[in-house]
Design a protein around this motif. Structure first.
Motif, mmCIF file in Angstrom:
data_model
loop_
_atom_site.group_PDB
_atom_site.id
_atom_site.type_symbol
_atom_site.label_atom_id
_atom_site.label_comp_id
_atom_site.label_asym_id
_atom_site.label_seq_id
_atom_site.Cartn_x
_atom_site.Cartn_y
_atom_site.Cartn_z
ATOM 1 N N GLU A 149 5.367 13.764 2.885
ATOM 2 C CA GLU A 149 6.744 14.175 2.592
ATOM 3 C C GLU A 149 7.099 13.890 1.133
ATOM 4 O O GLU A 149 7.731 14.720 0.463
ATOM 5 N N ILE A 150 6.688 12.739 0.645
ATOM 6 C CA ILE A 150 6.958 12.367 -0.744
ATOM 7 C C ILE A 150 6.256 13.342 -1.686
ATOM 8 O O ILE A 150 6.840 13.813 -2.668
ATOM 9 N N THR A 151 5.008 13.669 -1.376
ATOM 10 C CA THR A 151 4.239 14.603 -2.201
ATOM 11 C C THR A 151 4.899 15.969 -2.233
ATOM 12 O O THR A 151 4.991 16.603 -3.297
ATOM 13 N N GLU A 152 5.367 16.439 -1.102
ATOM 14 C CA GLU A 152 6.035 17.744 -1.053
ATOM 15 C C GLU A 152 7.314 17.724 -1.876
ATOM 16 O O GLU A 152 7.618 18.694 -2.584
ATOM 17 N N ARG A 153 8.086 16.613 -1.796
ATOM 18 C CA ARG A 153 9.300 16.502 -2.612
ATOM 19 C C ARG A 153 8.943 16.527 -4.097
ATOM 20 O O ARG A 153 9.628 17.157 -4.900
ATOM 21 N N ALA A 154 7.876 15.826 -4.459
ATOM 22 C CA ALA A 154 7.452 15.780 -5.864
ATOM 23 C C ALA A 154 7.031 17.166 -6.346
ATOM 24 O O ALA A 154 7.440 17.612 -7.424
ATOM 25 N N ALA A 155 6.218 17.848 -5.556
ATOM 26 C CA ALA A 155 5.753 19.189 -5.944
ATOM 27 C C ALA A 155 6.930 20.156 -6.070
ATOM 28 O O ALA A 155 6.990 20.948 -7.017
ATOM 29 N N ALA A 156 7.871 20.074 -5.145
ATOM 30 C CA ALA A 156 9.052 20.948 -5.203
ATOM 31 C C ALA A 156 9.887 20.644 -6.444
ATOM 32 O O ALA A 156 10.346 21.562 -7.132
ATOM 33 N N ALA A 157 10.071 19.369 -6.744
ATOM 34 C CA ALA A 157 10.862 18.980 -7.918
ATOM 35 C C ALA A 157 10.175 19.434 -9.205
ATOM 36 O O ALA A 157 10.837 19.913 -10.141
ATOM 37 N N PRO B 63 13.038 12.350 -10.733
ATOM 38 C CA PRO B 63 12.960 11.214 -9.819
ATOM 39 C C PRO B 63 12.637 11.728 -8.413
ATOM 40 O O PRO B 63 13.101 12.801 -8.017
ATOM 41 N N VAL B 64 11.822 10.965 -7.696
ATOM 42 C CA VAL B 64 11.456 11.344 -6.321
ATOM 43 C C VAL B 64 11.560 10.099 -5.453
ATOM 44 O O VAL B 64 10.919 9.078 -5.735
ATOM 45 N N ASP B 65 12.353 10.183 -4.406
ATOM 46 C CA ASP B 65 12.539 9.063 -3.482
ATOM 47 C C ASP B 65 11.266 8.824 -2.675
ATOM 48 O O ASP B 65 10.606 9.771 -2.247
ATOM 49 N N VAL B 66 10.926 7.538 -2.462
ATOM 50 C CA VAL B 66 9.680 7.193 -1.780
ATOM 51 C C VAL B 66 9.846 6.904 -0.293
ATOM 52 O O VAL B 66 8.909 6.423 0.335
ATOM 53 N N SER B 67 10.988 7.211 0.270
ATOM 54 C CA SER B 67 11.102 7.039 1.713
ATOM 55 C C SER B 67 10.359 8.181 2.404
ATOM 56 O O SER B 67 10.243 9.273 1.856
ATOM 57 N N GLY B 68 9.847 7.896 3.586
ATOM 58 C CA GLY B 68 9.117 8.907 4.331
ATOM 59 C C GLY B 68 7.614 8.741 4.203
ATOM 60 O O GLY B 68 7.123 7.759 3.639
ATOM 61 N N THR B 69 6.896 9.719 4.723
ATOM 62 C CA THR B 69 5.437 9.671 4.711
ATOM 63 C C THR B 69 4.917 10.074 3.329
ATOM 64 O O THR B 69 5.622 10.754 2.565
ATOM 65 N N PRO B 70 3.679 9.712 3.022
ATOM 66 C CA PRO B 70 3.104 10.171 1.750
ATOM 67 C C PRO B 70 3.137 11.687 1.602
ATOM 68 O O PRO B 70 3.394 12.206 0.511
#
Length: 172
Positions: free
Chosen positions: A155-163, A146-153
């Motif tokens: 930031e979301i992309t970086e969270r997704a890639a890290a996860a 799961p990746v939270d969608v708050s923040g800029t695109p």
């Protein structure tokens, strides 16, 4: 990510699948496919009229996405697809067993706000209630994050890639 997975960016309408999908694909160095492009015209007409799709409408769409994912096995790719129900994700996994999910999640108010500012998209905001009612969150036994969608695109992309990177780490 070490291996070239096929990633399904999933979630209800308005979570940013069409925005995050291409950014994530670029970050991972793999092709992107827009899940909406796999819909038959009849599905688009229904959704444009505010009519929720039933499972019978979704099966051919999911099969087309699954076929694309299967063709990308070992090569990698990112595709956007709501994949709201476990049975939909199971169908995609049956077609392409190595795929993983990035479940974009967020506060309903944030998602509704984003939808009010969307332009040029066939999805009716009236269907958001239906999507939330249908949504079955990604299970702990499903391959994905799961990746939270708050923040800029970005930031979301970086969270997704890290996860996703964490999925590839051997557990100790």
């Amino acid at each position: 990510m070490r291996s070239p997975h096929v990633v399904v960016v999933m979630g209800v309408a308005g979570t940013g699948k069409t925005t995050i999908g291409p950014l994530l694909a670029s970050r991972l160095g793999v092709p992107y496919a827009e899940g909406d492009d796999f819909h038959p015209e009849a599905n688009i007409a229904k959704m444009s009229a505010g009519v929720p799709l039933g499972d019978a409408d979704r099966w051919p769409w999911l099969d087309a996405i699954g076929a694309w994912a299967h063709e990308r096995a070992g090569l990698g790719g990112v595709v956007s697809c709501s994949a709201l129900k476990r049975s939909y994700r199971d169908r995609l996994l049956a077609a392409a067993p190595g795929l993983v999910f990035v479940h974009l999640t967020g506060d309903r108010e944030l998602i509704e706000e984003r939808m009010t500012h969307r332009q040029g998209h066939f999805f009716s905001q009236a269907l958001l209630d239906s999507q939330f009612a249908t949504l079955q969150a990604l299970g702990a036994d499903e391959p994905g994050v799961p990746v939270d969608v708050s923040g800029t695109p970005e930031e979301i992309t970086e969270r997704a890639a890290a996860a996703l990177g964490e999925l590839d780490r051997p557990s100790t």
